[in-house]
Design an enzyme around this catalytic site. Structure first.
Site, short mmCIF file in Angstrom:
data_model
loop_
_atom_site.label_atom_id
_atom_site.label_comp_id
_atom_site.label_asym_id
_atom_site.label_seq_id
_atom_site.Cartn_x
_atom_site.Cartn_y
_atom_site.Cartn_z
N LYS A 43 2.39 -3.37 7.36
CA LYS A 43 2.75 -3.73 5.72
C LYS A 43 4.07 -3.11 5.37
O LYS A 43 4.65 -3.91 4.69
CB LYS A 43 1.68 -2.90 5.04
CG LYS A 43 0.00 -3.37 5.06
CD LYS A 43 0.15 -4.66 4.62
CE LYS A 43 0.32 -4.74 3.00
NZ LYS A 43 -0.17 -6.00 2.30
N THR A 63 0.82 -1.23 0.10
CA THR A 63 -0.01 -0.04 0.07
C THR A 63 0.77 1.30 0.13
O THR A 63 2.19 1.36 0.37
CB THR A 63 -0.82 0.00 1.38
OG1 THR A 63 -1.52 1.26 1.49
CG2 THR A 63 0.09 -0.31 2.61
N ASP A 64 0.36 2.42 -0.67
CA ASP A 64 1.07 3.58 -0.34
C ASP A 64 0.98 4.13 1.13
O ASP A 64 1.82 5.16 1.38
CB ASP A 64 0.42 4.68 -1.37
CG ASP A 64 -0.99 5.02 -0.91
OD1 ASP A 64 -1.63 4.28 0.02
OD2 ASP A 64 -1.72 5.89 -1.66
N GLU A 65 0.34 3.29 1.93
CA GLU A 65 0.31 3.86 3.29
C GLU A 65 1.55 3.85 4.10
O GLU A 65 1.74 4.34 5.10
CB GLU A 65 -0.93 3.44 4.06
CG GLU A 65 -2.14 3.89 3.32
CD GLU A 65 -3.47 3.33 4.37
OE1 GLU A 65 -3.33 3.40 5.68
OE2 GLU A 65 -4.45 2.95 3.71
N TYR A 99 -1.50 -0.68 11.08
CA TYR A 99 -1.72 -1.26 9.81
C TYR A 99 -0.57 -0.93 8.83
O TYR A 99 0.08 -1.95 8.40
CB TYR A 99 -2.96 -0.83 9.28
CG TYR A 99 -3.09 -1.11 7.60
CD1 TYR A 99 -3.11 -2.32 7.23
CD2 TYR A 99 -3.14 -0.12 6.93
CE1 TYR A 99 -3.01 -2.59 5.77
CE2 TYR A 99 -3.29 -0.36 5.33
CZ TYR A 99 -3.29 -1.49 4.63
OH TYR A 99 -3.32 -1.99 3.52
N1 LIG Z 1 -8.00 -1.83 -0.31
C1 LIG Z 1 -7.07 -0.99 -0.43
O1 LIG Z 1 -7.50 0.09 -0.87
C2 LIG Z 1 -5.72 -1.31 -0.82
C3 LIG Z 1 -4.83 -0.57 -1.31
C4 LIG Z 1 -3.53 -0.71 -1.54
C5 LIG Z 1 -3.16 -2.10 -0.99
N2 LIG Z 1 -4.21 -2.96 -0.40
C6 LIG Z 1 -3.44 -4.33 -0.08
O2 LIG Z 1 -4.20 -5.14 -0.85
C7 LIG Z 1 -4.33 -6.36 -0.13
C8 LIG Z 1 -5.72 -6.73 -0.19
O3 LIG Z 1 -6.54 -5.94 0.36
P1 LIG Z 1 -8.19 -5.93 0.55
O4 LIG Z 1 -8.71 -4.59 0.73
O5 LIG Z 1 -8.66 -6.82 -0.67
O6 LIG Z 1 -8.03 -6.65 1.82
P2 LIG Z 1 -9.55 -7.57 2.42
O7 LIG Z 1 -9.44 -7.15 4.00
O8 LIG Z 1 -10.74 -7.11 1.58
O9 LIG Z 1 -9.06 -8.99 2.28
C9 LIG Z 1 -8.16 -9.57 3.06
C10 LIG Z 1 -8.15 -11.05 2.61
O10 LIG Z 1 -7.24 -11.81 3.31
C11 LIG Z 1 -7.74 -12.86 4.09
N3 LIG Z 1 -6.88 -13.05 5.26
C12 LIG Z 1 -6.58 -12.26 6.31
N4 LIG Z 1 -5.54 -12.74 7.16
C13 LIG Z 1 -5.52 -14.10 6.63
C14 LIG Z 1 -4.60 -15.10 7.11
N5 LIG Z 1 -4.03 -14.91 8.44
N6 LIG Z 1 -4.35 -16.15 6.52
C15 LIG Z 1 -4.90 -16.38 5.31
N7 LIG Z 1 -5.64 -15.23 4.63
C16 LIG Z 1 -6.10 -14.12 5.42
C17 LIG Z 1 -9.11 -12.44 4.61
O11 LIG Z 1 -9.94 -13.62 4.88
C18 LIG Z 1 -9.59 -11.60 3.21
O12 LIG Z 1 -9.91 -12.76 2.25
C19 LIG Z 1 -3.75 -6.20 1.22
O13 LIG Z 1 -2.56 -6.58 1.29
C20 LIG Z 1 -3.68 -4.68 1.57
O14 LIG Z 1 -2.77 -4.16 2.12
C21 LIG Z 1 -5.36 -2.64 -0.34
#
Ligand SMILES: NC(=O)c1ccc[n+]([C@@H]2O[C@H](COP(=O)([O-])OP(=O)(O)OC[C@H]3O[C@@H](n4cnc5c(N)ncnc54)[C@H](O)[C@@H]3O)[C@@H](O)[C@H]2O)c1
Length: 355
Positions: free
Chosen positions: A163, A134-136, A159
């Site tokens: 990351k 993430t950009d965070e 968080y």
């Molecule tokens: N949502 C955003 O805007 C955004 C932006 C940039 C990066 N990201 C990154 O992208 C990735 C996905 O984000 P998202 O928004 O889809 O998240 P989300 O919370 O919707 O989904 C996370 C998934 O990971 C699974 N999970 C969590 N802990 C787990 C574990 N211990 N073992 C196995 N599975 C596990 C959950 O069941 C879920 O299906 C993350 O790594 C996040 O940091 C998200």
């Protein structure tokens, strides 16, 4: 009958989450000669209903595994003879990281470490590790400027700190062991299948129900939004063509304050539903501690190196997204009621009885 052979066998961790499920919906039909193994332990954020349309595809399967459990992961990697991983599994909600940081540390750091160790054991097979971040991790910007791949890491929430720790481990495995890694740092995503605790679906649901629309602080925090399908296309590109050890910032140049975003959602909803103006429901609430003021991504490197650029304009993407949630109220209510979590039991009950 012999096992089908695949050109690549890729584990996608967190494939039942918001971005993971959009990514699998993109990849599975696009690469019929690859096997995709969705590795997800189904926390509250994991929703297998999102993947109904690809569930019976030959080149897709689901493994209910917690990435914190090394032995179970190892067995899965061996059984599917994985040749790469796209790692999205994470605890991802900043508010939850403030009230309960422990799961963020164990999943986002220890879980990432487990996956890196497994990847290290498969380097002779040309294993590629794609870390989705993430950009965070870069912290907060002032009024001007952008995050580039050279920006220093200054995470401000548990968080983003967890990351950032994952990103550092990934980098170290490349530098120390020569593991083939790529990292992508993306801005805020929006689009279909986002759990309704996150800003955009939460506002849509509340506004429809005539409930308050809570906006943190003065609402002037700036986020840079990208449609999730644009993010998925960037991941696809970087996984296939990104240079070993490379980091790529991904963003849509759509900077907007939280307040203006909520006002825009209200305007679209007011128009579509033919109601009284819904922005009257906006309510300012106490700010989140450590709330980053502004994020903005400079995505010129990925554009220059790999030719990626977003397809969606923010206006079109937001209008489409609002309509998607209006068309999927049943999906939304099943998320809120918790009914979605029974989907695994219904669909995979046979398999659980067999094992
Ligand atoms: N949502 C955003 O805007 C955004 C932006 C940039 C990066 N990201 C990154 O992208 C990735 C996905 O984000 P998202 O928004 O889809 O998240 P989300 O919370 O919707 O989904 C996370 C998934 O990971 C699974 N999970 C969590 N802990 C787990 C574990 N211990 N073992 C196995 N599975 C596990 C959950 O069941 C879920 O299906 C993350 O790594 C996040 O940091 C998200």
């Amino acid at each position: 009958m012999g096992q089908r052979s695949y050109a690549k066998r890729i584990g996608v961790t967190g494939g039942a989450g918001f971005i993971g499920s959009n990514l699998l919906l993109h990849l599975v039909p696009r690469y019929p000669d690859y096997l995709f193994v969705n590795i997800d332990c189904l926390t509250y954020a994991g929703n297998l209903m999102n993947l109904e349309s690809i569930e019976s595809k030959d080149n897709y399967c689901f493994e209910k595994i917690d990435i914190r459990q090394f032995e179970t992961l190892l067995e899965c990697f061996d059984r599917h003879d994985l040749t790469g991983v796209i790692h999205l599994a994470a605890e991802s909600h900043v508010d939850r990281s403030i009230t309960g940081p422990s799961a963020f540390v164990s999943t986002n750091i220890n879980g990432t470490f487990n996956l890196l160790e497994l990847a290290r054991g498969r380097m002779d097979r040309g294993f590629r590790f794609h870390h989705v971040s993430t950009d965070e991790v870069y912290g907060s910007l002032g009024e001007t400027g952008y995050f580039t791949e050279q920006s220093p890491y200054r995470p401000n929430s548990p968080y983003s700190a967890s990351k950032a720790a994952g990103d550092h481990l990934v980098r170290a495995y490349h530098e120390t062991y020569g593991l083939d890694v790529v990292t992508t740092n993306c801005s805020n995503n929006y689009g279909p299948y986002q759990f309704p605790e996150k800003l955009i679906p939460l506002m849509i649901r509340n506004a429809r129900a005539g409930l308050k629309l809570p906006v943190y602080g003065d609402g002037r925090n700036v986020r840079d939004w990208l449609h999730v399908q644009d993010h998925c296309e960037a991941i696809d590109l970087v996984f296939h063509e990104g240079s070993k050890g490379g980091s790529y910032n991904i963003g849509g140049h759509n900077e907007i304050t939280n307040l203006e975003l909520v006002q825009r959602i209200c305007a679209i909803l007011t128009d579509r539903l033919g109601t009284e103006p819904l922005d009257r429901l906006i309510t300012f609430v106490e700010d989140r501690p450590g709330h980053d003021r502004r994020y903005a991504i400079d995505a010129s490197y990925i554009q220059r190196e790999l030719g990626w650029k977003p397809r969606y304009t923010f206006a079109d993407g937001l209008a489409q997204t609002v309509q998607w949630y209006l068309d999927h109220t049943n999906w939304m209510e099943r998320c809120v009621s918790g009914d979605y979590s029974k989907y695994y039991d219904r669909m995979y009950a046979d398999r659980r009885e067999m094992t």
